[in-house]
Design an enzyme around this catalytic site. Structure first.
Site, short mmCIF file in Angstrom:
data_model
loop_
_atom_site.label_atom_id
_atom_site.label_comp_id
_atom_site.label_asym_id
_atom_site.label_seq_id
_atom_site.Cartn_x
_atom_site.Cartn_y
_atom_site.Cartn_z
N VAL A 175 6.11 49.41 21.01
CA VAL A 175 7.02 49.02 19.95
C VAL A 175 7.02 47.49 19.84
O VAL A 175 7.15 46.79 20.84
CB VAL A 175 8.45 49.51 20.25
CG1 VAL A 175 9.37 49.18 19.09
CG2 VAL A 175 8.45 51.00 20.53
N GLY A 181 7.37 56.84 23.85
CA GLY A 181 6.51 57.94 24.22
C GLY A 181 5.15 57.92 23.57
O GLY A 181 4.17 58.32 24.17
N VAL A 185 8.64 44.80 22.17
CA VAL A 185 10.04 44.98 22.54
C VAL A 185 10.27 46.27 23.31
O VAL A 185 11.38 46.52 23.77
CB VAL A 185 10.98 44.92 21.31
CG1 VAL A 185 11.04 43.53 20.74
CG2 VAL A 185 10.59 45.93 20.25
N ASP A 223 14.54 64.63 22.72
CA ASP A 223 14.32 63.70 23.84
C ASP A 223 15.55 62.83 24.05
O ASP A 223 15.48 61.60 24.06
CB ASP A 223 13.08 62.84 23.57
CG ASP A 223 12.52 62.22 24.85
OD1 ASP A 223 12.90 62.68 25.95
OD2 ASP A 223 11.69 61.30 24.75
#
Ligand SMILES: *[C@@H]1O[C@H](CO)[C@@H](O)[C@H](O)[C@H]1NC(C)=O
Ligand SMILES: *[C@@H]1O[C@H](CO)[C@@H](O)[C@H](O)[C@H]1NC(C)=O
Ligand SMILES: *[C@@H]1O[C@H](CO)[C@@H](O)[C@H](O)[C@H]1NC(C)=O
Ligand SMILES: *[C@@H]1O[C@H](CO)[C@@H](O)[C@H](O)[C@H]1NC(C)=O
Ligand SMILES: *[C@@H]1O[C@H](CO)[C@@H](O)[C@H](O)[C@H]1NC(C)=O
Ligand SMILES: *[C@@H]1O[C@H](CO)[C@@H](O)[C@H](O)[C@H]1NC(C)=O
Ligand SMILES: *[C@@H]1O[C@H](CO)[C@@H](O)[C@H](O)[C@H]1NC(C)=O
Ligand SMILES: *[C@@H]1O[C@H](CO)[C@@H](O)[C@H](O)[C@H]1NC(C)=O
Ligand SMILES: *[C@@H]1O[C@H](CO)[C@@H](O)[C@H](O)[C@H]1NC(C)=O
Length: 897
Positions: free
Chosen positions: A603, A599, A595, A714
């Protein structure tokens, strides 16, 4: 050539000379609808006497509209089918749905008569669509005529033809007749596109017309009478002109061939000229010739045929009493919109040129593909089987996008790709009966919401096998039986509010036991307890949606926090936080569905248990090297819970296999939506403000709600995810303590964060603080305002902050605004957000606001934007839309400040 419009009046008029009824040809495949004729009227269908055409009521082909008749004193001027009409005061799009044969060619024609049926004497103007494409604008305002006709030759791309009247402005669309005629596919062929009728005429002095049954295709030919005054004279024969069907497939009717025009001055060419307002029009024309005079042996008729200066035939002799049709097989434009057809007598000819009949068409490209046909059939079946009568459920389900069916969303890529239905929300639509089988044919469906209806029966097996489906809500129905295994495995189902629904055999009636007994009984009954817990939880928090409740409660002070020392986690998942690698494999179905890519690794979609979808981030080996504090850090992260954060629900650490298990957030990231790929739902300024505020709240929580305070490190638009309700959820926070972060992180492990978003002070101090997050958040705000890339080397000012400063020298905010907003925003609120963004991105961290200050400011902006929208809605109701748009255009447009 206005003649095309003017003569149509005659077509409908009973005053016109009636063509003798030739022996009736059959009307195979004809659809002749008398719009507005009541279905139950005894005279439907009826045979119109002068043509023999069998007209019937349109009621079976359209579900909306009201019926009317033209003013009685005008009735005598029109044939019966044109006296009645259907008009559409409600709904922006109303469609006829006709059955045709895909790939066959049809003549499609509609007539519109405005004879003050409503007594208002307001000349209507509206758009006519063929499926998702604009066909024509029907404008009675100019020129002053009471009749409009549109006609085309078209090959449908599916078995249904949808003809839609679309409101554009305030006037009420209407229609008088719809006429569909099958035509041989081998005639009127085009290189591409369909043919829109421009002119179809025969050269006869009298004001008259020809149609069925003289013309087997029911083409309507009108006489080109006005030109006979000076330039032309008519020749005429009472003899038959033969049409050899085998040689001339166009089959022009005999009546159109028995007369012809020749120039009055027999030495001059015969010229037909017209000027088109649209210089880009591409034309096809079809000329029909026959010699209809008995020539002496010493006589000849020979001429050249010249189209826009191009000689099509140098020496053409029309065949005697026999039709010859000449056309150009590719389209051509007319220079400057000036078109001319010239017939020039040759040297050897003793007689002037002649012409009997002429057709001119323009090419019309229907470039927007219709929605995938299977999807259309399925959703139509769903509509029929549930008797859904939503006004917007007419015409193409997905396109044009602004007319998309309510409760649907679609993947619309480019015009040539058929859109696909990805989202079906029939929540609270009063559905009864079982879950329709047709749903399984929506093969690209991702979200299905059937909650809050009266659906009964079992949950069908197929739901578990639909590959794209990632979200199902069946809550608050009356479903019963067992939940299919496949669905349980995917963990998609929210069985809430279906008291008769079972998770396993053990609770199947009739002998289901009271819960306390079941608890001891089996492992399976744990599930029941969980359901009870969920229910209890839901009851406590009535105001939250069921969905929200199934996810983790938003704050530490919520319910269920009794037995566990840790902050409350989802009730179904109270103990388990650490998972084995084999459990991770199980949960992701062996890493089946990717999906995203973050970094530190890829996933995957996964399922934690019956209820909960998760996103499993498998940390890549390279990024996990030397990651010593993993457990300590993860423990810390698992304590962080906030409604605007993507919460960590578990992890796996087995040897060097590290994985983080997050809540699943289904609706993609903000960048994706800003790019326009995420559908229309979140484009508007008000929603952007809300998302900004929610993201800011998440960040504020990290900064001041956590002990110790946490720096996200981030913040960027791709890390702002959107859940089912499009609520913002910040992802990937706090993880970067030991890792480098961001897309390009592996390039340089020295620099954390993502280029462009990174606090410039970091380069000096090598330290990231809360104020670094504020900087990145400022960049996010700039992106939401401008929809510009953060760094774009092709721009004069490559970084977004510099670009904005540079562009704003003029003081006009419109130069930087995302054009997708289409000017629909309050410039004051944009200026405020812009100033906020600029102060967030101040190079000096001490001059940046705190996230709490950011939250306060965004809150006020959102409130003022909401009140503007409400005000405007109020104004809409009291003024005509035209006035409203003027107000907005002049008064509210952002100007220099
Ligand atoms: C349609 O509009 C008419 C008049 O404007 C109104 O009386 C009627 O209730 C409307 N029907 C629907 C279904 O909205
Ligand atoms: C309405 O008409 C205007 C001008 O004729 C046109 O630009 C616009 O696209 C039309 N809107 C729709 C929805 O067809
Ligand atoms: C064409 O004109 C002739 C004489 O002018 C007339 O008799 C004939 O009926 C006309 N043809 C048609 C189809 O109206
Ligand atoms: C053709 O012949 C006829 C008599 O047969 C004559 O009247 C006519 O003028 C001739 N036409 C030409 C063009 O020579
Ligand atoms: C028709 O067009 C031709 C070619 O453009 C031109 O020579 C001629 O004068 C035009 N005739 C009329 C009547 O406008
Ligand atoms: C017409 O005749 C003349 C001389 O008789 C000749 O030069 C010219 O080419 C001819 N034109 C055509 C179109 O035949
Ligand atoms: C379906 O629509 C209802 C109300 O229209 C809304 O509350 C709900 O969130 C929608 N469901 C999804 C999955 O978007
Ligand atoms: C689904 O589509 C297939 C072919 O595309 C069709 O044969 C089948 O009957 C459809 N099923 C339903 C339930 O509509
Ligand atoms: C279900 O039906 C009952 C009556 O049959 C009705 O009272 C109830 O409102 C309906 N529920 C929903 C959600 O439509």
């Amino acid at each position: 050539m206005e003649a095309a419009c003017r003569v149509t009046v005659v077509v409908l008029g009973t005053l016109a000379v009636l063509i003798h009824l030739v022996q009736a040809q059959d009307q195979q495949g004809f659809i002749s609808l008398d719009c507005g004729l009541p279905a139950e009227e005894l005279s439907s269908p009826y045979d119109e006497p002068s043509t023999g055409l069998r007209f019937s009521s349109d009621a079976a082909y359209i579900q909306s509209g009201q019926t009317g008749s033209i003013q009685p004193n005008r009735e005598s001027q029109y044939l019966k089918p044109y006296r009645r009409l259907r008009y559409f005061p409600n709904g922006s799009r109303n469609c006829y749905n006709l059955n045709v044969e895909k790939g066959s060619k049809y003549l499609v024609r509609a007539f519109f008569v405005y004879e003050n049926y409503d007594g208002l004497n307001i000349k209507p103007k509206f758009d006519l669509y063929l499926g998702p494409n604009l066909w024509s604008t029907i404008d009675f305002q100019e020129p002053e005529e009471d009749v409009r006709r549109v006609e085309m030759l078209h090959i449908p791309t599916s078995n249904s033809l949808q003809i839609c009247l679309v409101k554009n402005g305030t006037t009420t669309p209407l229609i008088s007749t719809l006429e569909i005629r099958p035509v041989k596919t081998t005639i009127y062929e085009t290189v591409s596109g369909s043919l829109n009728l421009y002119l179809r005429t025969f050269f006869n002095k009298s004001d008259t017309y020809i149609r069925y049954p003289s013309d087997r295709y029911d083409r309507v030919w009108t006489s080109y009478s006005s030109y006979f005054r000076n330039e032309w004279i008519q020749i005429f024969t009472t003899l038959q002109v033969e049409v050899n069907n085998l040689e001339n497939y166009y089959d022009p009717p005999n009546a159109a061939l028995t007369s012809a025009a020749t120039p009055t001055n027999s030495n001059l060419p015969l010229m037909i000229n017209w000027t088109s307002s649209n210089v880009d029009n591409q034309y096809y024309f079809y000329t029909h010739f026959a010699e209809i005079q008995e020539l002496q042996t010493n006589d000849t008729r020979e001429f050249s045929i010249v189209w826009n200066g191009e000689v099509l035939r140098r020496q053409f002799i029309p065949p005697k009493f026999s039709a010859f049709s000449l056309y150009r097989s590719s389209p051509s434009t007319c220079e400057g919109g000036k078109c001319s057809l010239q017939l020039i007598r040759t040297n050897t000819s003793t007689l002037p040129p002649l012409i009997n009949a002429l057709e001119v068409y323009t090419v019309i490209h229907f470039s927007q593909s219709e929605t995938n046909e299977n999807d259309v059939v399925s959703v139509q079946n769903i509509k029929t089987s549930y008797r859904i009568s939503k006004n917007s459920w007419q015409g193409d389900p997905c396109v044009p996008q602004q007319l998309m069916w309510e409760g649907l969303n679609c993947r619309i890529t480019d015009k040539s790709t058929p859109p696909r239905i990805t989202y079906l929300n029939l929540s609270s639509s009063g559905l009864t009966g079982t879950i329709a089988d047709y749903i399984q044919n929506l093969t690209q469906l991702e979200t299905l919401d059937l909650s809050n209806n009266n659906l009964t029966g079992e949950v069908p097996e197929f739901l578990g096998n639909m590959k794209s489906l990632v979200f199902i809500n069946l809550s608050r129905n009356d479903l019963s039986g067992l939940i299919p295994q496949a669905l349980l495995r995917k963990g998609l189902l929210d069985p809430q509010g279906n008291p008769r629904l079972c998770l396993s055999d053990s609770c199947l009636p009739p002998k289901s036991k009271p819960f306390p007994v079941a608890i001891v009984a089996s492992l399976a009954s744990v599930a029941i307890i969980l359901v009870v817990l969920v229910l209890a939880f839901v009851l406590k928090k009535k105001k939250r949606s069921i969905l929200g409740a199934l996810q983790r409660p938003p704050s530490i002070s919520s319910a269920v926090n009794v037995t566990n020392a840790n902050p409350p986690v989802s009730p179904i998942q109270m103990n388990k936080k650490r998972f084995t690698y084999s459990e991770v494999i199980n949960m992701t179905n062996n890493f089946q569905r990717v999906v995203g890519e973050g970094g530190f690794g890829i996933v995957y979609h996964g399922t934690l248990n019956v209820y909960e979808q998760v996103a499993v981030k498998l940390l890549s080996q390279s990024s996990t090297q030397g990651y010593k504090q993993f457990k300590a850090e993860v423990d810390l992260l698992m304590r962080v819970h906030h409604t605007n954060l993507v919460n960590l629900v578990g992890y796996c650490k087995e040897g060097d296999k590290l994985a983080l298990i997050y809540e699943y957030v289904p609706n993609g990231d903000l960048r994706h939506h800003l790019s326009g790929k995420g559908g229309r739902s979140i484009i508007n300024w008000g929603i952007r403000l809300r998302i900004a505020l929610e993201a800011a709240l998440g960040l504020e929580y990290l900064h001041i709600g956590c002990i110790p305070a946490m720096v996200h490190r981030d913040v960027k638009t791709t890390n702002i995810l959107l859940d089912e309700q499009f609520k913002a959820r910040l992802a990937d926070f706090g993880l970067s303590r030991s890792f480098p972060v961001g897309g390009e992180s592996h390039v340089s492990t020295m620099i954390a964060g993502t280029p462009g978003y990174l606090d410039p002070q970091y380069y000096r101090t090598s330290r990231l603080t809360e104020k670094s997050d504020v900087y990145s958040f400022g960049i996010v705000l700039l992106e939401m305002i401008t929809n510009q890339p953060v760094i774009d080397q092709s721009r004069e000012k490559s970084h977004i902050t510099q670009w904005v400063e540079f562009e704003l020298i003029s003081g006009d905010i419109r130069t930087i605004m995302d054009p997708n907003l289409q000017g629909d925003y309050d410039s004051h609120s944009v200026w405020r957000v812009l100033e906020l963004a600029m102060s967030c991105t101040n190079p000096s961290s001490t001059k940046r606001p705190s996230m709490s200050q950011v939250v306060v400011e965004l809150n006020e902006c959102l409130a003022s934007e909401n009140s503007r929208r409400n005000m405007r809605r109020g104004r809409m109701e009291s003024h005509s839309p035209a006035k409203v748009s003027m107000l907005i255009d002049t008064g509210m447009f952002p100007v220099a400040r």
